[in-house]
Design a protein around this motif. Structure first.
Motif, PDB file in Angstrom:
ATOM      1  N   UNK A  23      25.743 -10.814 -65.919  1.00 18.32           N
ATOM      2  CA  UNK A  23      26.077 -12.190 -66.282  1.00 18.32           C
ATOM      3  C   UNK A  23      26.480 -12.988 -65.046  1.00 18.32           C
ATOM      4  N   UNK A  24      27.293 -12.387 -64.177  1.00 16.62           N
ATOM      5  CA  UNK A  24      27.678 -13.069 -62.939  1.00 16.62           C
ATOM      6  C   UNK A  24      26.473 -13.311 -62.034  1.00 16.62           C
ATOM      7  N   UNK A  25      25.554 -12.365 -61.991  1.00 16.66           N
ATOM      8  CA  UNK A  25      24.356 -12.539 -61.168  1.00 16.66           C
ATOM      9  C   UNK A  25      23.512 -13.712 -61.674  1.00 16.66           C
ATOM     10  N   UNK A  26      23.344 -13.796 -62.983  1.00 15.64           N
ATOM     11  CA  UNK A  26      22.568 -14.910 -63.547  1.00 15.64           C
ATOM     12  C   UNK A  26      23.332 -16.215 -63.348  1.00 15.64           C
ATOM     13  N   UNK A  27      24.631 -16.180 -63.548  1.00 13.70           N
ATOM     14  CA  UNK A  27      25.470 -17.386 -63.397  1.00 13.70           C
ATOM     15  C   UNK A  27      25.486 -17.890 -61.961  1.00 13.70           C
ATOM     16  N   UNK A  28      25.345 -16.973 -61.003  1.00  8.46           N
ATOM     17  CA  UNK A  28      25.381 -17.366 -59.587  1.00  8.46           C
ATOM     18  C   UNK A  28      24.197 -18.250 -59.206  1.00  8.46           C
ATOM     19  N   UNK A  29      23.172 -18.285 -60.024  1.00  9.03           N
ATOM     20  CA  UNK A  29      22.025 -19.153 -59.775  1.00  9.03           C
ATOM     21  C   UNK A  29      22.373 -20.617 -59.995  1.00  9.03           C
ATOM     22  N   UNK A  30      23.473 -20.869 -60.646  1.00  7.42           N
ATOM     23  CA  UNK A  30      23.887 -22.242 -60.913  1.00  7.42           C
ATOM     24  C   UNK A  30      23.719 -22.608 -62.373  1.00  7.42           C
ATOM     25  N   UNK A  31      24.536 -23.516 -62.813  1.00  4.74           N
ATOM     26  CA  UNK A  31      24.538 -23.916 -64.216  1.00  4.74           C
ATOM     27  C   UNK A  31      23.208 -24.529 -64.653  1.00  4.74           C
ATOM     28  N   UNK A  32      22.605 -25.312 -63.798  1.00  8.74           N
ATOM     29  CA  UNK A  32      21.376 -26.014 -64.152  1.00  8.74           C
ATOM     30  C   UNK A  32      20.132 -25.367 -63.551  1.00  8.74           C
ATOM     31  N   UNK A  33      20.210 -24.103 -63.231  1.00 10.77           N
ATOM     32  CA  UNK A  33      19.063 -23.406 -62.650  1.00 10.77           C
ATOM     33  C   UNK A  33      17.921 -23.369 -63.655  1.00 10.77           C
ATOM     34  N   UNK A  34      16.686 -23.433 -63.155  1.00 10.78           N
ATOM     35  CA  UNK A  34      15.558 -23.352 -64.085  1.00 10.78           C
ATOM     36  C   UNK A  34      15.511 -21.993 -64.774  1.00 10.78           C
ATOM     37  N   UNK A  35      14.892 -21.988 -65.916  1.00  9.07           N
ATOM     38  CA  UNK A  35      14.774 -20.774 -66.721  1.00  9.07           C
ATOM     39  C   UNK A  35      14.001 -19.700 -65.966  1.00  9.07           C
TER      40      UNK A  35
END
Length: 168
Positions: free
Chosen positions: A76-88
Motif C-alpha cells: 500500500x505504501x509503495x502504491x501510495x508513494x506514486x502520488x495521490x493523483x498518479x495515473x492508473x
C-alpha cells in the motif's frame, strides 16, 4: 511508454459486469478456493526449515503478522508513494511474471508470510468481485484505486468468462 492494452480486465473490454462485479462466478469460486486453501496450507501444514533457516520464518505468529499486515501495508505504501493523483497502473504479462518470480523467491525464506500475503487478498478479491492480481487487492481497497496487474492463474479465467454469453 504505453502499457500493454491486450491484457485489460474483462470489465474494460466492454463486457457486461456480473451484478456490479468485475469477475464472474468461476473467477470468484477459483479465488475463494485458492485463498481458503492457501490459508489452510499456511496455518495447518508445518513449514520447518525454510531456506537459510531465518529466525521466525516458520513461526505461525510471525507469518500471520507479516502476511496479513506488514506485506499489504508495504504494498500500500509503495502504491501510495506514486502520488495521490498518479495515473492508473495497468501492467501486463511481463510485470506479472516478475511479481510471480519475486513471490516464489520470497516464499523460500518466509513461506507462511508469503502464502498468507497471497491467500488473504484472494479471499478479499472473491468477496469484492475484483479482477487482477491479489497483490494489489489491499492497496486498491485502502487507497480507493483501480490499479491492475495481470494475474497469471486468474486473468485467463476472467477473460474466458467474460467471453461467454450471459444468462439473463
Amino acid at each position: 511508454m504505453r502499457i500493454d492494452q491486450r491484457c485489460s480486465p474483462a470489465a474494460e473490454q466492454g463486457v457486461a459486469r456480473w451484478r456490479g462485479r468485475a469477475i464472474g462466478p468461476w473467477g470468484t469460486a477459483a479465488r475463494a478456493l485458492a485463498g481458503a486453501g492457501g490459508i489452510a496450507l499456511a496455518l495447518v501444514v508445518p513449514h520447518e526449515r525454510p531456506l537459510l533457516d531465518l529466525a521466525g520464518a516458520s513461526s505461525d505468529v510471525m507469518g500471520l503478522l507479516f502476511g496479513l499486515v506488514v506485506v499489504p501495508a508495504a504494498l500500500t505504501l509503495a502504491v501510495r508513494s506514486r502520488g495521490r493523483n498518479a495515473p492508473r497502473l495497468h501492467l501486463g504479462h511481463g510485470a506479472a511474471c516478475l511479481a510471480t518470480l519475486l513471490t516464489i523467491v520470497a516464499a523460500q525464506f518466509y513461506p507462511i508470510a508469503v502464502i498468507l500475503a497471497v491467500a488473504g487478498p484472494l479471499v478479499l478479491q472473491a468477496i469484492l468481485g475484483r479482477a487482477g492480481c491479489e497483490l494489489l487487492a489491499v492497496p486498491n481497497l485502502l487507497l480507493r484505486r483501480d490499479d491492475y496487474l495481470f494475474c497469471l492463474p486468474f486473468s485467463p479465467i476472467d477473460t474466458w468468462e467474460a467471453g461467454k454469453p450471459q444468462l439473463r
